[in-house]
Motif scaffolding. Structure first.
Motif, PDB file in Angstrom:
ATOM      1  N   ARG A 164      16.963  94.311 -29.618  1.00 43.15           N
ATOM      2  CA  ARG A 164      16.527  93.539 -28.453  1.00 43.15           C
ATOM      3  C   ARG A 164      17.660  93.214 -27.473  1.00 43.15           C
ATOM      4  O   ARG A 164      17.522  93.382 -26.279  1.00 43.15           O
ATOM      5  N   SER A 165      18.762  92.704 -27.972  1.00 42.57           N
ATOM      6  CA  SER A 165      19.736  92.065 -27.068  1.00 42.57           C
ATOM      7  C   SER A 165      20.562  93.075 -26.280  1.00 42.57           C
ATOM      8  O   SER A 165      20.977  94.106 -26.820  1.00 42.57           O
TER       9      SER A 165
ATOM     10  N   THR B 122      15.373  96.003 -39.371  1.00 40.51           N
ATOM     11  CA  THR B 122      15.341  94.773 -38.576  1.00 40.51           C
ATOM     12  C   THR B 122      15.630  93.565 -39.455  1.00 40.51           C
ATOM     13  O   THR B 122      15.158  93.491 -40.590  1.00 40.51           O
TER      14      THR B 122
HETATM   15  N1  LIG Z   1      22.583  91.239 -44.946  1.00 38.57           N
HETATM   16  C1  LIG Z   1      22.173  91.237 -46.205  1.00 38.57           C
HETATM   17  O1  LIG Z   1      22.864  90.736 -47.131  1.00 38.57           O
HETATM   18  C2  LIG Z   1      20.846  91.869 -46.568  1.00 38.57           C
HETATM   19  C3  LIG Z   1      20.370  91.788 -47.877  1.00 38.57           C
HETATM   20  C4  LIG Z   1      19.153  92.397 -48.189  1.00 38.57           C
HETATM   21  C5  LIG Z   1      18.452  93.090 -47.204  1.00 38.57           C
HETATM   22  N2  LIG Z   1      18.927  93.138 -45.928  1.00 38.57           N
HETATM   23  C6  LIG Z   1      18.173  93.887 -44.926  1.00 38.57           C
HETATM   24  O2  LIG Z   1      18.952  95.010 -44.531  1.00 38.57           O
HETATM   25  C7  LIG Z   1      18.658  95.331 -43.144  1.00 38.57           C
HETATM   26  C8  LIG Z   1      19.935  95.472 -42.358  1.00 38.57           C
HETATM   27  O3  LIG Z   1      20.644  94.248 -42.423  1.00 38.57           O
HETATM   28  P1  LIG Z   1      21.854  93.970 -41.436  1.00 38.57           P
HETATM   29  O4  LIG Z   1      22.806  93.111 -42.190  1.00 38.57           O
HETATM   30  O5  LIG Z   1      22.315  95.241 -40.804  1.00 38.57           O
HETATM   31  O6  LIG Z   1      21.122  93.067 -40.327  1.00 38.57           O
HETATM   32  P2  LIG Z   1      21.690  92.707 -38.859  1.00 38.57           P
HETATM   33  O7  LIG Z   1      23.143  92.934 -38.736  1.00 38.57           O
HETATM   34  O8  LIG Z   1      21.170  91.350 -38.552  1.00 38.57           O
HETATM   35  O9  LIG Z   1      21.001  93.805 -37.943  1.00 38.57           O
HETATM   36  C9  LIG Z   1      19.640  93.858 -37.728  1.00 38.57           C
HETATM   37  C10 LIG Z   1      19.389  93.882 -36.243  1.00 38.57           C
HETATM   38  O10 LIG Z   1      17.999  93.694 -36.051  1.00 38.57           O
HETATM   39  C11 LIG Z   1      17.845  93.331 -34.694  1.00 38.57           C
HETATM   40  N3  LIG Z   1      16.579  92.618 -34.546  1.00 38.57           N
HETATM   41  C12 LIG Z   1      16.258  91.369 -34.950  1.00 38.57           C
HETATM   42  N4  LIG Z   1      14.991  91.076 -34.608  1.00 38.57           N
HETATM   43  C13 LIG Z   1      14.509  92.177 -33.984  1.00 38.57           C
HETATM   44  C14 LIG Z   1      13.267  92.495 -33.387  1.00 38.57           C
HETATM   45  N5  LIG Z   1      12.264  91.605 -33.346  1.00 38.57           N
HETATM   46  N6  LIG Z   1      13.101  93.732 -32.846  1.00 38.57           N
HETATM   47  C15 LIG Z   1      14.103  94.643 -32.888  1.00 38.57           C
HETATM   48  N7  LIG Z   1      15.322  94.391 -33.413  1.00 38.57           N
HETATM   49  C16 LIG Z   1      15.516  93.172 -33.948  1.00 38.57           C
HETATM   50  C17 LIG Z   1      19.036  92.436 -34.359  1.00 38.57           C
HETATM   51  O11 LIG Z   1      19.581  92.808 -33.098  1.00 38.57           O
HETATM   52  P3  LIG Z   1      19.054  92.094 -31.719  1.00 38.57           P
HETATM   53  O12 LIG Z   1      19.258  90.619 -31.921  1.00 38.57           O
HETATM   54  O13 LIG Z   1      19.911  92.715 -30.664  1.00 38.57           O
HETATM   55  O14 LIG Z   1      17.623  92.469 -31.607  1.00 38.57           O
HETATM   56  C18 LIG Z   1      20.051  92.762 -35.467  1.00 38.57           C
HETATM   57  O15 LIG Z   1      21.285  93.195 -34.978  1.00 38.57           O
HETATM   58  C19 LIG Z   1      17.715  94.241 -42.660  1.00 38.57           C
HETATM   59  O16 LIG Z   1      16.385  94.721 -42.778  1.00 38.57           O
HETATM   60  C20 LIG Z   1      17.926  93.112 -43.638  1.00 38.57           C
HETATM   61  O17 LIG Z   1      16.785  92.289 -43.742  1.00 38.57           O
HETATM   62  C21 LIG Z   1      20.107  92.557 -45.590  1.00 38.57           C
END
Ligand SMILES: NC(=O)c1ccc[n+]([C@@H]2O[C@H](COP(=O)([O-])OP(=O)(O)OC[C@H]3O[C@@H](n4cnc5c(N)ncnc54)[C@H](OP(=O)(O)O)[C@@H]3O)[C@@H](O)[C@H]2O)c1
Length: 300
Positions: free
Chosen positions: A31-32, A71
């Protein structure tokens, strides 16, 4: 292949870079504007996109071969989880039905396993979380797995453990800030995985994952907080964090799970070899960077 990474953030950007290196054509959606700029700087095609907005799905081209829904909830509550994971994946399934997509990967979480008895967890273990947000993740998984198991959508679900890597890893970051604590005797187990192994596992699932299957994405050594901090303290030559009774922890950190999530299926069935089998390999580089900055007097 033509790949679309939705939620192209911490995992999505290096995933996109690796897919592009392998010769695929990659679009990174989020999004951002600031986030989209990072996608562009990484050499990927940026696409402004909100997974919750049905209109943008209607406008999305249908010629992607691979879609990765990575996401995040942006640290939101149950409503946000519902919007992003349930509504978002509902839109994804509708789009998939009129597209030529060959594989869809959804990154769920090992938080769906609520076990607190230290038992070994594989993909057939009960996923019956008590908290609302993890229950939404189960709902989203089921939404995707049902059509996948009937041959109607080529979805693979990955249950990802706590991700660490460059600039991330809440236990290590808390330690560096002097904010780490060890609840009770520190025997609670933490399950983690390096970011680069999440990238590797997603690519393995795109190439070889079976639709309708679930794979845990976690390293080979669940580690107790005591053992983790003992190792970090020894490596850095700094004191151990203090012990505190767990009833003094903030509400959200109480009642945490205690389990040994197994990567056996990821390794044996999907054929993925972990680059960082344990936290010791994964944290070598950040530890060395801290030691280097200590010796040169640059603050970390
Ligand atoms: N981090 C962990 O420890 C962890 C553990 C288990 C599972 N996961 C899963 O692994 C995946 C990747 O994690 P990550 O750490 O890479 O997450 P991340 O860094 O937060 O990246 C995910 C991106 O999703 C985008 N986003 C959020 N809401 C959105 C929307 N409504 N539409 C489109 N884009 C959207 C955000 O960018 P914008 O704000 O620019 O939209 C964000 O940069 C996610 O599915 C997370 O739930 C993560």
């Amino acid at each position: 292949m033509k790949a679309l990474i939705i939620g192209c953030g911490y995992v999505g950007i290096p995933l996109g870079v690796e897919l592009a290196r392998l010769g695929h054509v990659v679009t990174g959606a989020r999004r951002s504007p600031a986030g989209l700029e990072k996608v562009r700087q990484a050499g990927l095609n940026p696409q402004a996109f909100d997974v919750c907005d049905e209109a943008v799905w209607h406008a999305l081209p249908t010629d992607f071969d691979w879609v990765i829904n990575a996401t995040s909830s942006s640290k939101g509550g149950a409503d946000q989880y519902e919007n992003v994971y349930v509504q978002g994946n509902r839109h994804l399934l509708k789009w998939a039905a009129r597209s030529r997509v060959k594989r869809i990967i959804y990154t769920s979480s090992t938080s769906v396993y609520a076990q607190t008895d230290g038992s070994e967890i594989d993909e057939s273990s009960p996923a019956e979380p008590k908290n609302l947000t993890s229950r939404v993740l189960v709902e989203a998984e089921n939404l995707l797995l049902e059509p996948a198991r009937s041959g109607l959508a080529p979805v693979v679900v990955l249950r990802v453990a706590g991700i660490y890597g460059p600039g991330r890893g809440h236990l290590f970051q808390a330690y560096l800030k002097g904010e780490a604590v060890i609840p009770d005797d520190g025997s609670r187990l933490s399950n983690m995985v390096h970011r680069d192994d999440v990238v590797g596992a997603i690519i393995a699932a795109l190439e070889r994952g079976q639709p309708g299957e679930v794979y845990n994405v976690v390293d080979q050594e669940p580690v107790s907080l005591l053992n983790f901090y003992s190792w970090v303290s020894r490596e850095l030559g700094r004191p151990m964090p203090p012990n505190i009774p767990s009833d003094q922890l903030p509400e959200r950190k109480r009642g945490a799970t205690h389990k040994r999530v197994s990567p056996r299926k990821l390794i044996k069935i999907l054929g993925y070899q972990l680059k960082y089998p344990t936290f010791r390999e994964g944290y070598r580089e950040p530890i060395d960077a801290v030691l280097m900055s200590q010796s040169t007097g640059v603050a970390q």
